[in-house]
Design a protein around this motif. Structure first.
Motif, PDB file in Angstrom:
ATOM      1  N   HIS A  16     -12.653   2.455   9.568  1.00 12.82           N
ATOM      2  CA  HIS A  16     -12.736   3.925   8.810  1.00 12.82           C
ATOM      3  C   HIS A  16     -12.930   4.260   7.301  1.00 12.82           C
ATOM      4  N   SER A  17     -13.193   5.764   7.036  1.00 12.72           N
ATOM      5  CA  SER A  17     -13.313   5.717   5.821  1.00 12.72           C
ATOM      6  C   SER A  17     -12.053   5.359   4.678  1.00 12.72           C
ATOM      7  N   LYS A 273      -7.642   2.069   0.578  1.00 12.09           N
ATOM      8  CA  LYS A 273      -8.378  -0.028  -0.307  1.00 12.09           C
ATOM      9  C   LYS A 273      -7.222  -0.208  -0.436  1.00 12.09           C
ATOM     10  N   VAL A 274      -5.370  -0.487  -0.808  1.00 10.10           N
ATOM     11  CA  VAL A 274      -5.132  -1.310  -0.825  1.00 10.10           C
ATOM     12  C   VAL A 274      -4.223  -1.761   0.499  1.00 10.10           C
ATOM     13  N   GLU A 275      -4.010  -0.555   1.648  1.00 11.42           N
ATOM     14  CA  GLU A 275      -3.249  -1.222   2.586  1.00 11.42           C
ATOM     15  C   GLU A 275      -3.353  -2.615   3.398  1.00 11.42           C
ATOM     16  N   LYS A 276      -5.387  -2.688   3.355  1.00  9.00           N
ATOM     17  CA  LYS A 276      -5.964  -3.970   3.876  1.00  9.00           C
ATOM     18  C   LYS A 276      -5.366  -5.045   2.995  1.00  9.00           C
ATOM     19  N   GLY A 277      -5.108  -5.316   1.959  1.00  7.37           N
ATOM     20  CA  GLY A 277      -4.563  -6.118   1.709  1.00  7.37           C
ATOM     21  C   GLY A 277      -3.782  -6.561   0.814  1.00  7.37           C
ATOM     22  N   PHE A 278      -2.758  -5.485   0.967  1.00  6.99           N
ATOM     23  CA  PHE A 278      -1.318  -5.119   0.099  1.00  6.99           C
ATOM     24  C   PHE A 278      -0.643  -6.134   0.525  1.00  6.99           C
ATOM     25  N   MET A 279      -0.339  -7.535   1.904  1.00  6.13           N
ATOM     26  CA  MET A 279       0.277  -7.771   1.867  1.00  6.13           C
ATOM     27  C   MET A 279       0.561  -9.007   1.207  1.00  6.13           C
TER      28      MET A 279
END
Length: 282
Positions: A16-17, A273-279
Motif C-alpha cells: 500500500h501507498s 511508515k512507522v507501523e511496518k516495524g514499530f514493534m
C-alpha cells in the motif's frame, strides 16, 4: 568452488501507498471499532458514582472559572456575546479537540501488547479515540444547546446560516486531531519525550486559540499569526454561526482546511511508515 547464490522465489512486503489510509479495510473491521468505542465508554466511568454526569461537570466548572478570571477580573472582550455562552462554546469545542489529540498521540506505545498479538488495521485505534471523544462532545453539546436556547429566547444572540456548517467544523477538528495525533504516535515510538512535550504544547495552544478571547480583540502581527492557527477559523465560524458575532471570514476557514489536510497527509505518511516495524522499537 563457490556455491551458486540463492534467490528468493517469493517476497512478501507491504504494497500500500504511504498516503493510503486504507479506509476500506477499516470498514471491514467496523465491528472492532464499535467494540473498542464501547470499551472506552464503559471503562471510563467504571466504579464512578456520577458516571456520565462528569461530562457536564467539567464544562460547567471550567466555564464558571473562565467567567470569573477572564471575564470579570481580566475584563477580556467577548464580542458582545454573553460571557457564559462565549466561554462554554469555546470549552465544548476545545475539550473535543484536546481529548482526541492527546488520546491518539500514544497509540503505538499504549497498545503495543495488542498490536504484537493480533493483526488489525492500526488506524482502527486512532479512529476509535476520535469517535469516543465525539460521544463525549455530543453530551456536552447538549449542555451548550440548552444555554444557547436560553439566551436566544432573551434576544441576546442572533444566529445565522453559518451554524449549519457545524458538522463540517467538527469533521475538521477530528481530522486535525487525527493527523497530528498519528504523527506524534509514530514519533513517540522512538522519542518518548514527545508525549510530554505534546501534553505541555496542547495546554499552551489553548491560549493561542480563540477560546477565552475573540480574534477581534488582538491586532498586529499576533492577529496575522492567529489566522494560521488551524483552530481559529473553526472556532470563529462556530461562534459567528451560533451567536451571530465575531470576526469570521471564509478565508479563515479555507486556511484552516488547507493546513489540516496538509497535516493529515504528513501524519498518514509517517504513521504508515512507522507501523511496518514499530514493534522493534516500542
Amino acid at each position: 568452488m563457490n556455491k551458486p547464490q540463492q534467490e528468493w522465489t517469493e517476497t512478501i512486503e507491504s504494497s500500500h501507498s504511504l498516503f493510503d489510509l486504507r479506509l476500506d479495510e477499516v470498514w471491514r473491521y467496523r465491528d472492532l471499532v464499535y467494540m473498542f468505542v464501547k470499551r472506552d465508554f464503559v471503562s471510563g466511568f467504571k466504579q464512578t458514582v456520577l458516571g456520565p454526569v462528569w461530562f457536564f461537570i467539567n464544562p460547567i466548572f471550567t466555564t464558571v472559572v473562565f467567567v470569573l478570571v477572564f471575564g470579570n477580573i481580566a475584563k477580556l472582550s467577548t464580542d458582545g456575546i454573553p460571557q457564559v455562552l462565549f466561554y462554554l462554546s469555546g470549552i465544548t469545542l476545545w475539550n473535543y479537540f484536546s481529548t482526541s489529540l492527546t488520546g491518539t498521540s500514544n497509540i503505538f506505545t499504549a497498545n503495543a501488547s495488542i498490536f504484537g498479538k493480533v493483526y488489525f488495521p492500526r488506524l482502527v485505534m486512532p479512529i476509535t479515540i476520535v469517535i469516543s471523544s465525539l460521544m463525549k462532545f455530543g453530551v456536552q453539546f447538549l449542555l451548550f444547546l440548552a444555554v444557547w436556547f436560553f439566551y436566544l429566547m432573551k434576544g441576546n444572540i442572533h444566529p445565522n446560516i453559518w451554524m449549519l456548517a457545524t458538522p463540517f467544523l467538527i469533521l475538521l477538528m477530528a481530522v486535525f486531531a487525527l493527523g497530528v495525533g498519528m504523527l506524534f504516535s509514530a514519533l513517540t515510538t522512538k522519542y518518548r519525550d514527545l508525549q510530554m512535550l505534546l501534553t505541555f504544547g496542547v495546554s499552551l495552544m489553548m491560549y493561542a486559540t480563540p477560546v477565552i478571547y475573540p480574534v477581534s480583540s488582538i491586532s498586529g502581527i499576533w492577529k496575522k499569526l492567529a489566522y494560521y492557527n488551524p483552530l481559529t477559523g473553526i472556532f470563529e465560524c462556530f461562534k459567528y454561526g451560533w451567536m451571530g458575532s465575531g470576526e469570521f471570514t471564509v478565508q479563515m476557514l479555507f486556511i484552516s482546511s488547507a493546513i489540516i489536510l496538509a497535516l493529515l497527509a504528513i501524519g498518514t505518511v509517517v504513521f504508515n511508515k512507522v507501523e511496518k516495524g514499530f514493534m522493534d522499537t516500542v
